[in-house]
Structures are given as structure tokens and as C-alpha cells.
Design an enzyme around this catalytic site. Sequence first.
Site, PDB file in Angstrom:
ATOM      1  N   ASP A 107     -13.771  27.940  15.167  1.00  0.00           N
ATOM      2  CA  ASP A 107     -14.165  26.442  14.944  1.00  0.00           C
ATOM      3  C   ASP A 107     -15.074  25.838  15.920  1.00  0.00           C
ATOM      4  OD1 ASP A 107     -12.863  27.249  12.605  1.00  0.00           O
ATOM      5  OD2 ASP A 107     -11.168  26.057  13.157  1.00  0.00           O
ATOM      6  N   LYS A 108     -15.802  24.927  15.580  1.00  0.00           N
ATOM      7  CA  LYS A 108     -16.910  24.380  16.760  1.00  0.00           C
ATOM      8  C   LYS A 108     -16.071  23.621  17.431  1.00  0.00           C
ATOM      9  CE  LYS A 108     -20.416  20.869  16.640  1.00  0.00           C
ATOM     10  NZ  LYS A 108     -21.076  19.915  15.948  1.00  0.00           N
TER      11      LYS A 108
END
Length: 251
Positions: A107-108
Amino acid sequence: MAAKIRLDKLLSHTGNGTRSEIKKYVKQGLVTVNGAVVKDSGMIINPETHEVRFEGRQVNYREFAYFMMNKPAGVVSATEDRKDETVIDLLENEDQAIQPFPVGRLDKDTVGLLLLTNDGQLAHELLSPRKHVPKTYEAVVRGNVGRADQDQFTAGVELDDGYVTMPARLNVRSQEQTDEGIMSMITLTIMEGKFHQVKRMFEAVGKQVVHLKRVAMGPLALDPELEEGSYRELTADELELLRTYRRTDLQ
């Protein structure tokens, strides 16, 4: 033995320009093969037996490359993105030229171990749902993570969409009381890679992940000396571990 390859492909693959640019460089006499100037950018060579030089500098060809990155927060696990910086943007130009891609995704806002390669076969082996390659994370979780949570994770957690996860191994390393409540420092090993899976698993038991870091994927562990945003090539031993890896069940 390395496969034979066109000269222009070798040069572009090693970050020395586009095919059209390389054609011009060859015509200008800037490229030599085994010490002789060549004028045919389509010449077929064997990277193992031919010495290629561009502007006097030796060009070292590699068909496949394997990078370990300590992904920083705020960067997306993609080869390109219109809005955000990608993990490919963090690579040197010569490493971007071989067109690696992230094996799986983080995830970012998640940091830690990310493997990048242009070896599609190895990536498939590691990502295939049938392989169930374990992924280990360290996290800071808001809430009192205890035995009941460990038992639930071992049995499988029902996510918000009704999916029940495979058994996972949850260990509590430490806890501390903060102004925001109890924070639990945990290690979690999962056998899948569902969207936001770790965060959703803790949400399912009434907890919240506030920091997440992947520290291992199968037999490959994140180099503790690798700072966030940095990367390096895998060692021969690390690559061999990945190539020969076979899944073992959680104990």
C-alpha cells in the site's frame, strides 16, 4: 549460456538510449564489438563472448535483474502513475532501462520489503495464489492485542466482505500506554495478499494499524542496513533461496 541478442537491444536494455538513438551512435562509430568499430546496429552478438563498448565504456548486459527495495511511505507500487511517485522512479536510469516491475504490491503508506525484477517466471512463482508464499509484517496497532486476537488470527479472520483468511501467525512483541491509548507492537505472517489485508484483519477484531512494514517475503528478509527509499541487487545466495523456495505450512 546467454541467448544471442541484437546489438541495439543490448544497448537500449542497458540504458544507453532508444533504438533510434543507438542507430545514430553506431553510425557515428561510437560502438565497438571486440575492439572493432561496428556500423550495423542490428548485429547479432553473444553477451558472454562479445565485448561491447560504447564511447569507450564497457557495456555489461544482464537479461534479468533482481532488486530488493525498502519502500518508503508515499510511493506507489506500480511501474507508472499519473499522480504519485512510483517505486520505479526511485531506481537509477540504467536499472529502469531493463524494465523491472514490483513483485506484488505494498500500500502507498506501507513501508518495507519490495522485490523488483524483470523475471516474469520468478514473479509468477512468488505471486501464484496456489503457492501461498508467506509474507511477514511488523506493525504498530492501536489497541490491546492479546490472546483472543492471536487465536482468531490462527483460526482465520472474516473480513468486511465476508472472506475468511487463511490461518495467520500473530505475535505481540511489546505494548505501551500512550496518550492515544494502548499501542501494540506486533509481528504478523500471512499466507495471502488480499487488498489491505493486514489492516482489514485488525479492523475485523476492533483494532487499527497505525504503521505497517513488510520485513520478509518467503525466505527473503529485508536487509536491516537498507534505508527507506534505497535498494540493492539481490545477492547470489538470496536469489538461489527464492528460486528453490518451497512453501512450508505454518506451525
